[in-house]
Scaffold this active site. Structure first.
Site, PDB file in Angstrom:
ATOM      1  CD  GLU A  73      -2.569   1.801   0.407  1.00 21.81           C
ATOM      2  OE1 GLU A  73      -2.924   2.736   0.260  1.00 21.81           O
ATOM      3  OE2 GLU A  73      -2.956   0.763  -0.720  1.00 21.81           O
ATOM      4  CG  HIS A  76      -1.091   2.086  -4.946  1.00 25.94           C
ATOM      5  ND1 HIS A  76      -0.513   2.460  -6.427  1.00 25.94           N
ATOM      6  CD2 HIS A  76      -1.940   2.535  -4.831  1.00 25.94           C
ATOM      7  CE1 HIS A  76      -1.488   3.214  -6.531  1.00 25.94           C
ATOM      8  NE2 HIS A  76      -2.403   3.069  -5.527  1.00 25.94           N
ATOM      9  CG  HIS A 135      -8.633   5.422  -6.773  1.00 29.83           C
ATOM     10  ND1 HIS A 135      -8.498   6.682  -6.866  1.00 29.83           N
ATOM     11  CD2 HIS A 135      -7.452   4.633  -5.993  1.00 29.83           C
ATOM     12  CE1 HIS A 135      -7.401   6.535  -6.373  1.00 29.83           C
ATOM     13  NE2 HIS A 135      -6.348   5.558  -5.828  1.00 29.83           N
ATOM     14  CG  HIS A 243     -16.270  -8.170 -16.309  1.00 29.25           C
ATOM     15  ND1 HIS A 243     -15.612  -6.960 -17.620  1.00 29.25           N
ATOM     16  CD2 HIS A 243     -14.809  -8.981 -16.656  1.00 29.25           C
ATOM     17  CE1 HIS A 243     -14.740  -6.921 -17.052  1.00 29.25           C
ATOM     18  NE2 HIS A 243     -13.967  -8.252 -16.710  1.00 29.25           N
ATOM     19  CG  HIS A 304      -7.677  -9.061 -17.790  1.00 28.33           C
ATOM     20  ND1 HIS A 304      -7.866  -8.989 -18.399  1.00 28.33           N
ATOM     21  CD2 HIS A 304      -9.411  -8.335 -17.077  1.00 28.33           C
ATOM     22  CE1 HIS A 304      -9.429  -8.848 -19.064  1.00 28.33           C
ATOM     23  NE2 HIS A 304     -10.187  -8.854 -17.017  1.00 28.33           N
TER      24      HIS A 304
END
Length: 333
Positions: A73, A76, A135, A243, A304
């Site tokens: 975290e 990032h 986000h 999806h 992906h």
């Protein structure tokens, strides 16, 4: 001009890195690796010393420190913070150069500030799916907008083919369809529905009878914690099926657009962009199938996410190239 070009180039690649790190953080369940923001358990870095760890445990007894998740975290956040400073530099350089338009730099600055707010809310609202999906979309939008800015700063990479202008509505449709599909992917991931169906081509037997659309697309506001999801199994399966169906629609629409573009294009640059977009489209669809067949391997899932961001960026660049005016004329940046 060269300063702006260099800043834009670095920002594009740094944004790609932030997107990769963001996907890795989410897929390793490290979105709450640090339960506060912008620090980590009250520190600017992950606490290591015994008395710091004790203070962290006392401050957040409900969420024990897991150093590997906390570092995921924080790394990032460090990269995202660096990107924010870089985009602020882009804005101030544009502000100082009176001959330059400030529209895109201003939009970039506003977007990165909003992204920071979404990053904060991701933590403070305990992974609220709407915020997590927003986000993701914000990061992809930032990459595409930076690519547009880079293109405007490099007129040598801009082409003008009048015969392609009629394809502009088709290009906009393709971008819109891909954006909706990315949003569906973000909603699937944010609600931990990526493995709700593990059979191909659609789902396990009886999936149609188990569909629960109302719950699948409810915002589920008011929960204290959204980690690992709050939806029922039926709702997660519904999100997953949507999806998958969206992936087929996206493949058909984008393939049709790229085929039409390939048949009409004459410039080498646009031919290469078309081929690159087609390659990314096929790769993205294959990665999606492998996510299901291999039960969401980490590297595949991160790829992906990353390929989707780059495919959107390429389609936006192609859309920008389908112009009704000649780019060789005078035009503000």
């Amino acid at each position: 001009m060269k300063t702006q070009q260099w800043l834009a180039t670095i920002a594009v690649f740094l944004t790609m890195g932030v997107i990769l790190l963001g996907a890795y953080t989410r897929l390793t369940d490290a979105g709450l690796g640090c339960p506060d923001w912008p620090g980590c358990y009250g520190f600017l870095k992950v606490p290591k010393q015994e008395h710091h760890i004790a203070a962290a445990m006392e401050a957040f007894p409900e969420r024990p420190l897991e150093p590997h998740k906390a570092w995921n975290e924080m790394v990032h956040r460090y990269f995202a913070g660096s990107l924010g400073l870089l985009i602020a530099a882009i804005f101030f350089v544009a502000l100082l150069r009176k001959q330059s338009s400030r529209l895109i730099p201003t939009a970039l600055l506003a977007l990165v500030v909003f992204q920071a707010a979404l990053g904060m809310w991701t933590v403070t609202l305990n992974l609220l799916p709407l915020v997590v999906m927003g986000h993701l979309l914000g990061g992809f939008t930032l990459l595409s907008l930076l690519a547009v800015y880079w293109l405007k700063l490099h007129p040598d990479y801009r082409v003008y083919e009048p015969q392609l202008v009629s394809l502009k509505p088709f290009a906009i449709l393709a971008v819109g369809v891909l954006t909706v599909q990315i949003a569906l992917g973000g909603w699937t991931a944010a609600n931990y529905a990526a493995l709700a169906c593990i059979e191909l081509p659609v789902c396990e037997a009886g999936w149609l009878q188990r569909m629960n659309i109302s719950e699948a697309f409810d915002l589920h506001l008011g929960h204290d914690d959204y980690e690992y999801g709050v939806m029922s199994a039926e709702a997660r399966q519904t999100v997953h099926v949507f999806h998958r169906l969206g992936a087929v629609i996206t493949l058909v629409v984008l393939s049709a657009f790229l085929l039409q573009l390939w048949r009409r294009v004459t410039s080498t640059l646009l031919k290469r962009l078309t081929l690159a977009a087609a390659a990314l489209l096929l790769l993205q669809f294959s990665l999606g199938v492998l996510n299901v067949a291999l039960h969401l391997p980490l590297a595949n899932a991160v790829a992906h996410n990353f390929v989707a961001a780059n495919l959107l960026m390429l389609l936006v660049i192609i859309c920008m190239q389908l112009r009704a005016t000649n780019p060789t004329g005078k035009e503000s940046l």
